[in-house]
Scaffold this active site. Structure first.
Site, short mmCIF file in Angstrom:
data_model
loop_
_atom_site.label_atom_id
_atom_site.label_comp_id
_atom_site.label_asym_id
_atom_site.label_seq_id
_atom_site.Cartn_x
_atom_site.Cartn_y
_atom_site.Cartn_z
N HIS A 152 0.84 -1.22 0.00
CA HIS A 152 0.00 0.00 0.00
C HIS A 152 0.87 1.27 0.00
O HIS A 152 0.83 2.07 0.94
CB HIS A 152 -0.90 -0.05 1.24
N GLU A 256 -0.56 1.40 -5.63
CA GLU A 256 -0.42 0.22 -4.77
C GLU A 256 -0.42 -1.08 -5.59
O GLU A 256 -1.47 -1.53 -6.03
CB GLU A 256 -1.58 0.18 -3.78
O1 TA6 Z 1 -6.12 1.24 -1.08
C1 TA6 Z 1 -7.28 2.01 -1.12
C2 TA6 Z 1 -8.13 1.69 0.09
O2 TA6 Z 1 -8.67 0.41 0.03
C3 TA6 Z 1 -9.21 2.78 0.19
O3 TA6 Z 1 -10.48 2.25 -0.07
C4 TA6 Z 1 -9.04 3.29 1.62
O4 TA6 Z 1 -9.85 2.53 2.47
C5 TA6 Z 1 -7.55 3.05 1.84
O5 TA6 Z 1 -7.34 1.77 1.28
C6 TA6 Z 1 -7.07 3.20 3.25
O6 TA6 Z 1 -7.62 2.19 4.06
P1 TA6 Z 1 -7.28 2.24 5.65
O7 TA6 Z 1 -7.86 0.98 6.22
O8 TA6 Z 1 -5.75 2.28 5.76
O9 TA6 Z 1 -7.89 3.50 6.15
#
Ligand code: TA6
Length: 281
Positions: A152, A256
């Site tokens: 991520h 990501e």
């Molecule tokens: O990677 C994108 C995502 O899935 C978004 O939908 C948002 O939820 C982000 O990840 C961050 O998620 P988190 O659980 O770290 O707040």
């Protein structure tokens, strides 16, 4: 320049030179900083928790064994909210690269959520102009299991309005904001100007993703991570996250690499090796 382990802060710093380093937090094995040529390349929210109370908001959180909401446990799984162990101390290789290896294996906590035996081995390699993060997922049990996995990565940008991200042209994507699926990308270079949250299938092939701003150009290439998520929370979603700077969305974009549009099945004893390499051009 050597490498140091800052046990007080539960982090490891890899030093390539005085203006080239990377820091990895044992919580989630989260790379929280990558400085190249004196410039920070990753975004880390100033409100991020690094005390183990919640996933670190920024850097490179590890998403395993589930990308997104999860019926068995927290969103994005437990890898990014577990304390990892250093199994190879920071080491300077003959070519000058500096590496370290961290590991996470199943325990009562993970088995309560997801009753499988696994071993995650995470190698971070810092070069003069690149950072490689490689994750090995091994099924150490006797039954097959399936999972999704993603790196991520939060890139720091000077100004989101001047940032262009390429590598998505012609890819089909599902759009969490618009609620659509199977849309084909028609833009060669995407300029993020709103809340965007898309899973692009078979993206960044074969040349990877170019993340460019007037100041820096980064090339992201990946192995065994066929999909790429593009995310920026923009104003409302940024304000709704307690650990995200309200204006932080202006200085970040998440690109990501992941294996997320299909679940990966690992047989007993099998290993998936996946990695991203980010080069400063
Ligand atoms: O990677 C994108 C995502 O899935 C978004 O939908 C948002 O939820 C982000 O990840 C961050 O998620 P988190 O659980 O770290 O707040």
């Amino acid at each position: 320049f050597g490498c140091c382990i800052n046990t007080m802060a539960n982090s490891i710093t890899l030093d390539w030179s005085e203006n080239c380093s990377a820091t990895i937090h044992l919580y989630g094995a989260t790379v929280t900083s990558w400085i190249n040529n004196g410039k920070e390349q990753l975004f880390l929210s100033s409100k991020s928790k690094i005390d183990g109370s919640k996933a670190i908001r920024g850097g490179i959180p590890l998403v395993f064994p589930n990308f997104g909401p999860w019926e068995h446990g927290p969103q994005h799984g437990f890898a990014r909210i577990s304390w990892w162990k250093i199994i190879e101390q920071p080491t300077k290789m003959s070519n000058g690269d500096v590496t370290t290896v961290l590991q996470l294996t199943d325990d009562d906590k993970t088995r309560n959520m997801w009753n499988h035996q696994f071993l995650l081995t995470y190698k971070v390699t810092l070069g003069e102009n690149n950072l490689t993060t490689k994750l090995e997922v091994t099924n150490t049990g006797s039954e097959q299991f399936d999972f999704t996995v993603l790196l991520h990565t939060y890139f720091r940008v000077s100004d989101i309005n001047s940032c262009k991200v390429s590598g998505f042209l012609g890819c089909n994507y599902s759009d969490k904001v618009e609620g659509t699926d199977n849309v084909s990308e028609t833009t060669k270079e995407i300029v993020v100007d709103r809340n965007i949250d898309r899973v692009y299938r078979l993206a960044g092939q074969p040349d990877g993703h170019l993340i460019s701003t007037p100041e820096t150009k980064l090339m992201l290439t990946k192995i065994n991570l066929p999909d790429t998520v593009l995310w920026n929370p923009w104003t409302e979603k940024a304000a709704a996250m307690s650990d995200f700077d309200d204006l932080g969305y202006l200085n970040m974009v998440c690109v990501e690499p992941g294996y997320v549009s299909q679940r990966k099945i690992l047989c007993a004893g099998e290993t998936l090796t996946c990695s991203q390499n980010i080069t400063v051009l």
